[in-house]
Design a protein around this motif. Structure first.
Motif, PDB file in Angstrom:
ATOM      1  N   ASP A 304     -39.313  42.779   5.952  1.00 22.81           N
ATOM      2  CA  ASP A 304     -40.146  43.963   6.191  1.00 22.81           C
ATOM      3  C   ASP A 304     -39.380  45.024   6.984  1.00 22.81           C
ATOM      4  O   ASP A 304     -39.483  46.232   6.701  1.00 22.81           O
ATOM      5  CB  ASP A 304     -41.417  43.570   6.940  1.00 22.81           C
ATOM      6  CG  ASP A 304     -42.357  42.728   6.088  1.00 22.81           C
ATOM      7  OD1 ASP A 304     -42.221  42.754   4.849  1.00 22.81           O
ATOM      8  OD2 ASP A 304     -43.215  42.015   6.663  1.00 22.81           O
ATOM      9  N   LEU A 305     -38.607  44.588   7.976  1.00 20.81           N
ATOM     10  CA  LEU A 305     -37.850  45.534   8.796  1.00 20.81           C
ATOM     11  C   LEU A 305     -36.752  46.227   7.987  1.00 20.81           C
ATOM     12  O   LEU A 305     -36.538  47.439   8.122  1.00 20.81           O
ATOM     13  CB  LEU A 305     -37.238  44.803  10.002  1.00 20.81           C
ATOM     14  CG  LEU A 305     -38.221  44.361  11.087  1.00 20.81           C
ATOM     15  CD1 LEU A 305     -37.544  43.421  12.072  1.00 20.81           C
ATOM     16  CD2 LEU A 305     -38.799  45.572  11.827  1.00 20.81           C
ATOM     17  N   MET A 306     -36.059  45.462   7.154  1.00 18.24           N
ATOM     18  CA  MET A 306     -35.000  46.066   6.346  1.00 18.24           C
ATOM     19  C   MET A 306     -35.584  47.033   5.309  1.00 18.24           C
ATOM     20  O   MET A 306     -34.985  48.079   5.016  1.00 18.24           O
ATOM     21  CB  MET A 306     -34.181  44.972   5.652  1.00 18.24           C
ATOM     22  CG  MET A 306     -33.394  44.070   6.598  1.00 18.24           C
ATOM     23  SD  MET A 306     -32.344  44.969   7.777  1.00 18.24           S
ATOM     24  CE  MET A 306     -31.266  45.882   6.686  1.00 18.24           C
ATOM     25  N   LYS A 307     -36.746  46.705   4.775  1.00 14.55           N
ATOM     26  CA  LYS A 307     -37.405  47.610   3.828  1.00 14.55           C
ATOM     27  C   LYS A 307     -37.835  48.894   4.534  1.00 14.55           C
ATOM     28  O   LYS A 307     -37.696  50.001   3.984  1.00 14.55           O
ATOM     29  CB  LYS A 307     -38.615  46.904   3.210  1.00 14.55           C
ATOM     30  CG  LYS A 307     -39.203  47.628   2.004  1.00 14.55           C
ATOM     31  CD  LYS A 307     -38.220  47.639   0.837  1.00 14.55           C
ATOM     32  CE  LYS A 307     -38.805  48.298  -0.395  1.00 14.55           C
ATOM     33  NZ  LYS A 307     -37.834  48.365  -1.503  1.00 14.55           N
ATOM     34  N   TYR A 308     -38.327  48.766   5.760  1.00 11.73           N
ATOM     35  CA  TYR A 308     -38.738  49.942   6.529  1.00 11.73           C
ATOM     36  C   TYR A 308     -37.529  50.815   6.862  1.00 11.73           C
ATOM     37  O   TYR A 308     -37.610  52.057   6.817  1.00 11.73           O
ATOM     38  CB  TYR A 308     -39.442  49.502   7.810  1.00 11.73           C
ATOM     39  CG  TYR A 308     -39.922  50.660   8.655  1.00 11.73           C
ATOM     40  CD1 TYR A 308     -41.087  51.348   8.336  1.00 11.73           C
ATOM     41  CD2 TYR A 308     -39.187  51.081   9.766  1.00 11.73           C
ATOM     42  CE1 TYR A 308     -41.516  52.423   9.100  1.00 11.73           C
ATOM     43  CE2 TYR A 308     -39.606  52.145  10.541  1.00 11.73           C
ATOM     44  CZ  TYR A 308     -40.776  52.816  10.206  1.00 11.73           C
ATOM     45  OH  TYR A 308     -41.202  53.887  10.961  1.00 11.73           O
ATOM     46  N   ALA A 309     -36.398  50.170   7.206  1.00 15.28           N
ATOM     47  CA  ALA A 309     -35.181  50.934   7.506  1.00 15.28           C
ATOM     48  C   ALA A 309     -34.718  51.727   6.287  1.00 15.28           C
ATOM     49  O   ALA A 309     -34.264  52.874   6.402  1.00 15.28           O
ATOM     50  CB  ALA A 309     -34.073  49.984   7.970  1.00 15.28           C
ATOM     51  N   GLU A 310     -34.869  51.130   5.125  1.00 15.30           N
ATOM     52  CA  GLU A 310     -34.481  51.802   3.885  1.00 15.30           C
ATOM     53  C   GLU A 310     -35.397  52.985   3.585  1.00 15.30           C
ATOM     54  O   GLU A 310     -34.938  54.079   3.221  1.00 15.30           O
ATOM     55  CB  GLU A 310     -34.509  50.794   2.735  1.00 15.30           C
ATOM     56  CG  GLU A 310     -34.146  51.374   1.382  1.00 15.30           C
ATOM     57  CD  GLU A 310     -34.273  50.361   0.260  1.00 15.30           C
ATOM     58  OE1 GLU A 310     -34.434  50.778  -0.905  1.00 15.30           O
ATOM     59  OE2 GLU A 310     -34.240  49.135   0.545  1.00 15.30           O
ATOM     60  N   LYS A 334     -38.379  36.368  -2.960  1.00 18.53           N
ATOM     61  CA  LYS A 334     -39.133  37.478  -2.381  1.00 18.53           C
ATOM     62  C   LYS A 334     -38.216  38.677  -2.104  1.00 18.53           C
ATOM     63  O   LYS A 334     -38.616  39.838  -2.313  1.00 18.53           O
ATOM     64  CB  LYS A 334     -39.813  37.035  -1.086  1.00 18.53           C
ATOM     65  CG  LYS A 334     -40.663  38.134  -0.467  1.00 18.53           C
ATOM     66  CD  LYS A 334     -41.446  37.667   0.736  1.00 18.53           C
ATOM     67  CE  LYS A 334     -42.278  38.820   1.296  1.00 18.53           C
ATOM     68  NZ  LYS A 334     -43.075  38.423   2.471  1.00 18.53           N
ATOM     69  N   ALA A 335     -36.982  38.399  -1.622  1.00 22.80           N
ATOM     70  CA  ALA A 335     -36.041  39.489  -1.353  1.00 22.80           C
ATOM     71  C   ALA A 335     -35.715  40.256  -2.629  1.00 22.80           C
ATOM     72  O   ALA A 335     -35.638  41.498  -2.634  1.00 22.80           O
ATOM     73  CB  ALA A 335     -34.770  38.925  -0.723  1.00 22.80           C
ATOM     74  N   VAL A 336     -35.539  39.530  -3.725  1.00 25.57           N
ATOM     75  CA  VAL A 336     -35.269  40.174  -5.017  1.00 25.57           C
ATOM     76  C   VAL A 336     -36.464  41.023  -5.447  1.00 25.57           C
ATOM     77  O   VAL A 336     -36.320  42.153  -5.917  1.00 25.57           O
ATOM     78  CB  VAL A 336     -34.935  39.111  -6.081  1.00 25.57           C
ATOM     79  CG1 VAL A 336     -34.868  39.744  -7.469  1.00 25.57           C
ATOM     80  CG2 VAL A 336     -33.627  38.409  -5.748  1.00 25.57           C
ATOM     81  N   LYS A 337     -37.648  40.467  -5.256  1.00 26.83           N
ATOM     82  CA  LYS A 337     -38.869  41.173  -5.645  1.00 26.83           C
ATOM     83  C   LYS A 337     -39.044  42.467  -4.855  1.00 26.83           C
ATOM     84  O   LYS A 337     -39.538  43.477  -5.384  1.00 26.83           O
ATOM     85  CB  LYS A 337     -40.070  40.248  -5.439  1.00 26.83           C
ATOM     86  CG  LYS A 337     -41.381  40.811  -5.945  1.00 26.83           C
ATOM     87  CD  LYS A 337     -42.504  39.795  -5.767  1.00 26.83           C
ATOM     88  CE  LYS A 337     -43.823  40.354  -6.283  1.00 26.83           C
ATOM     89  NZ  LYS A 337     -44.932  39.361  -6.118  1.00 26.83           N
ATOM     90  N   MET A 338     -38.613  42.452  -3.580  1.00 24.77           N
ATOM     91  CA  MET A 338     -38.741  43.643  -2.734  1.00 24.77           C
ATOM     92  C   MET A 338     -37.599  44.629  -2.958  1.00 24.77           C
ATOM     93  O   MET A 338     -37.589  45.714  -2.352  1.00 24.77           O
ATOM     94  CB  MET A 338     -38.788  43.227  -1.254  1.00 24.77           C
ATOM     95  CG  MET A 338     -40.033  42.450  -0.867  1.00 24.77           C
ATOM     96  SD  MET A 338     -40.011  41.927   0.875  1.00 24.77           S
ATOM     97  CE  MET A 338     -40.131  43.508   1.716  1.00 24.77           C
ATOM     98  N   GLY A 339     -36.635  44.260  -3.773  1.00 20.75           N
ATOM     99  CA  GLY A 339     -35.519  45.154  -4.056  1.00 20.75           C
ATOM    100  C   GLY A 339     -34.505  45.230  -2.938  1.00 20.75           C
ATOM    101  O   GLY A 339     -33.792  46.240  -2.804  1.00 20.75           O
ATOM    102  N   LEU A 340     -34.389  44.177  -2.138  1.00 18.71           N
ATOM    103  CA  LEU A 340     -33.452  44.161  -1.013  1.00 18.71           C
ATOM    104  C   LEU A 340     -32.118  43.567  -1.441  1.00 18.71           C
ATOM    105  O   LEU A 340     -32.064  42.648  -2.260  1.00 18.71           O
ATOM    106  CB  LEU A 340     -34.025  43.340   0.150  1.00 18.71           C
ATOM    107  CG  LEU A 340     -35.307  43.874   0.792  1.00 18.71           C
ATOM    108  CD1 LEU A 340     -35.874  42.858   1.773  1.00 18.71           C
ATOM    109  CD2 LEU A 340     -35.030  45.200   1.513  1.00 18.71           C
TER     110      LEU A 340
END
Length: 694
Positions: A304-310, A334-340
């Motif tokens: 969640d934090l890395m997605k927010y930083a992006e 889940k990381a793949v699904k979130m596009g991380l």
């Protein structure tokens, strides 16, 4: 206290009760109670833990290194350090814990592995030879992924060496402990080190509503009953025994990591330090996480934090994930699904990342004291982590960047990516070392004379007691307001009644004046409580001295744990796989020894132990007495005399044994073979396991 009543009161209702002095570390030059002095090199110290290498967990690595560093200078003055480790008896348990690659046929083979690691990986050649290692039999409780003793550990320790005992995870060591002696009665001083927040783990297990409070109470019981001193690695742990416990980081990092930090310091302070391809301010971003792949380690939060930083700052950064665990595949999906950009690489030794990454991100809130954070700081890396009691020790280091919200996380991450780490000073490097950790442990685990005297003085008060912190009565804010409103209304009615009752007591002539005054004063004190405190953090005051409470808890523990009924309680408590210690010990006791000797049949050096005499003794023991014996012996003699020598070996002759308890037979030049008593199986020549006699 009236008979049958518990000496317990809610402290919120009695706010004026005296408090006990808080334990503290020894100050330099301060007088120490002699039998608690860990720094005294003449003391014999036993360290008992719940895991062993090659299981690379904190309770395997840290106790080993603690024992090795405590050993320094002790051998020369007659002291010793003994590390007691669990021997995983069952092959299936070994495979689950150590993997298929690392399997051991005996404790001796595993001991060689541990000594080699201490010599080669930790760089402690002398300690790898001098450290004494002992073993206790353990089984794995699969559901908890934990090892528990299947025998009486304390009974394995010689009386003459019982000076100081260090229990690594005292609650864990005693939950399912087999019947036997008690730590605090056998040792002069027992120090417990609490590694794990089992309360947090219990909250994630089935029936958490019951299991978690039960786990907290049980852990407190074990720590109080079996320890004189309790060291918590960080403030994130709850209270176990307030008058015994203190918070101190008594762990260090291996020299391998500190050497990397010193080398990096040289690179960063050189002329071309700013252009370093990994640690320079303009270097490509290199961010990583290392740890067990469990959701409880903050994997969700990290994503969640890395997605927010992006999304908020355009920081799309690759995060390399290292480690194994049951949630690895789910987290990767889940990381793949979130596009991380978050590849999962599997387990790796942290030192292998020394020169490949600059920023370590650790979002975990379930840690007590994260070893990988200490290792990263020792190597000179930036560490981005949450502001949490488990990270208080690390906050002093300039490369530690704590955050309290997601905005601060993004800011700290950007700063780490665009700057070079501060070179690690000698002071900070030493604070992370095992030498400093050993000094902190000796200071925290010992008891000063001043503290002992203050405790004794406090306990002379008739109102002395112990506070026990209970879980909140309610966590729902609406429910709390409702209870508060109802209570206040009831309190108002009671105060009206109290005022009228006080007036009537004051006007009566039946009661003595002193009794009237005391009754009125007592009525005035009642229900003057801080209701919010009572609901959010209730406490019980046990009006017993700590020593008396410890004694009662130890007696209760013994009553519960001893005998066959103890197996029932341990199994009900969750130890279905490891709880039947009484039954296990009984079964082990009934097993025949692999090699038994009869002392009467092996004489001393002055006796005539010729082959003829040994055969006569074996015949005398193995054949029936009286006439039957003579008949059998004469028949055997006749049969042997009538048979050609070349054919005698073909006869079905009884095989005879020599038995001698606790005595090793002297090496003999003639080839005789030992067999079990009453064993008459046909002889099949195999390589002898023991020195052959018959």
């Amino acid at each position: 206290t009236p008979k049958g009543a518990l000496p317990i009161a809610l402290t919120a209702l009695e706010p004026n009760l005296p408090t006990l002095p808080q334990p503290r570390s020894i100050a330099p030059g301060e007088a120490i109670v002699p039998n608690t002095d860990i720094a005294d090199k003449s003391k014999n110290i036993w360290i008992v833990t719940t895991a062993a290498l090659p299981w690379m967990t904190g309770t395997a690595v840290n106790p080993l290194l603690r024992a090795a560093y405590l050993l320094t200078g002790r051998k020369e003055v007659g002291g010793s350090v003994t590390l007691m480790l669990p021997w995983v008896e069952r092959p299936a348990d070994q495979e689950r814990i150590y993997g298929r690659k690392d399997r051991f046929e005996s404790p001796e083979v595993q001991e060689e592995y541990i000594r080699a690691w201490l010599r080669d990986s930790a760089g402690m050649k002398e300690a790898s030879v001098d450290l004494r290692i002992r073993w206790y039999t353990a089984w794995q409780e699969v559901a908890e992924n934990s090892l528990y003793s299947m025998g009486d550990i304390i009974g394995l320790i010689p009386e003459e060496e019982c000076d100081i005992c260090v229990l690594e995870e005292p609650e864990h060591l005693n939950w399912y402990r087999a019947p036997g002696e008690n730590w605090t009665t056998k040792f002069k001083h027992v120090v417990g080190i609490v590694h794990t927040n089992y309360f947090v783990y219990a909250q994630e297990q089935p029936a958490a509503l019951i299991r978690a409070p039960g786990m907290r109470l049980l852990s407190s019981w074990m720590c109080r009953a079996h320890c004189h001193r309790l060291i918590k690695l960080s403030g994130t742990l709850g209270k176990f025994a307030p008058e015994k416990e203190l918070v101190e980081n008594v762990h260090g990092v291996r020299r391998t990591f500190l050497d990397v930090g010193k080398e990096l310091k040289v690179k960063l302070t050189s002329a071309d330090g700013d252009t370093d391809p990994v640690f320079g301010p303009d270097a490509e971003p290199t961010v990583y996480f290392i740890g067990k792949m469990l959701w409880s380690k903050g994997l969700n939060s990290l994503m969640d934090l890395m997605k927010y930083a992006e999304e908020s700052a355009g920081l799309k950064v690759k995060v390399d994930m290292y480690g194994g665990g049951p949630n690895k595949d789910e987290a990767s999906a889940k990381a793949v699904k979130m596009g991380l950009d978050m590849p999962f690489h599997g387990p790796i030794d942290h030192s292998e990342l020394a020169w490949t990454h600059k920023v370590f991100v650790n979002p975990s809130l379930s840690e007590v004291l994260c070893t990988t954070v200490a290792e990263a700081l020792a190597m000179g890396k930036f560490v981005v982590l949450p502001s949490h009691p488990s990270n208080d020790f690390f906050a002093q280091f300039p490369n530690c960047l704590p955050y309290t919200n997601k905005e601060e996380f993004v800011g700290n991450l950007y700063y780490a990516l665009t700057h070079s780490p501060e070179p690690l000073t000698e002071e900070y490097s030493y604070a992370l070392s095992w030498e400093a950790a050993t000094e902190r442990f000796a200071a925290a685990g010992s008891v000063s004379v001043a503290e002992a005297e203050a405790m004794e003085e406090a306990l002379t008060s008739a109102e002395a007691g112990i506070d026990i912190v209970l879980p909140p009565l309610t966590t729902n804010e609406e429910r709390r307001k409702q209870i508060t409103k109802t209570f206040r209304r009831t309190r108002g009615r009671y105060r009206n009644f109290r005022a009228k009752l006080s007036q009537e007591i004051a006007e009566t002539s039946l009661l003595p004046k002193e009794l009237q005054r005391r009754l009125i004063a007592e009525l005035d004190n009642r229900l003057d409580v801080d209701l919010d405190e009572l609901l959010s953090s209730p406490k019980l005051r046990v009006k017993l001295s700590p020593a008396k409470l410890d004694k009662l808890l130890l007696e209760l523990y013994n009553n519960v744990a001893q005998g066959p009924s103890g197996d029932v309680f341990r199994v009900i408590g969750g130890g279905a796989n490891v709880g039947r210690q009484h039954q296990y010990l009984k079964r082990q006791k009934s097993k025949p020894s692999k090699m038994e000797f009869d002392i009467s049949l092996i004489s001393d050096a002055n006796d005539d132990s010729t082959p003829t005499n040994l055969v006569k003794r074996a015949l005398k023991r193995n054949f029936p007495q009286g006439k039957q014996k003579q008949k059998t012996a004469s028949s055997l003699k006749s049969a042997l005399s009538d048979t050609p020598p070349s054919n005698r070996i073909e006869r079905e002759t009884p095989k005879m044994s020599l038995r001698c308890s606790g005595v090793n037979p002297r090496p003999l030049s003639w080839n005789l073979r030992i067999v079990q008593h009453s064993s008459f199986v046909p002889y099949r020549p195999n390589p002898p396991k023991y020195s052959p006699l018959i």
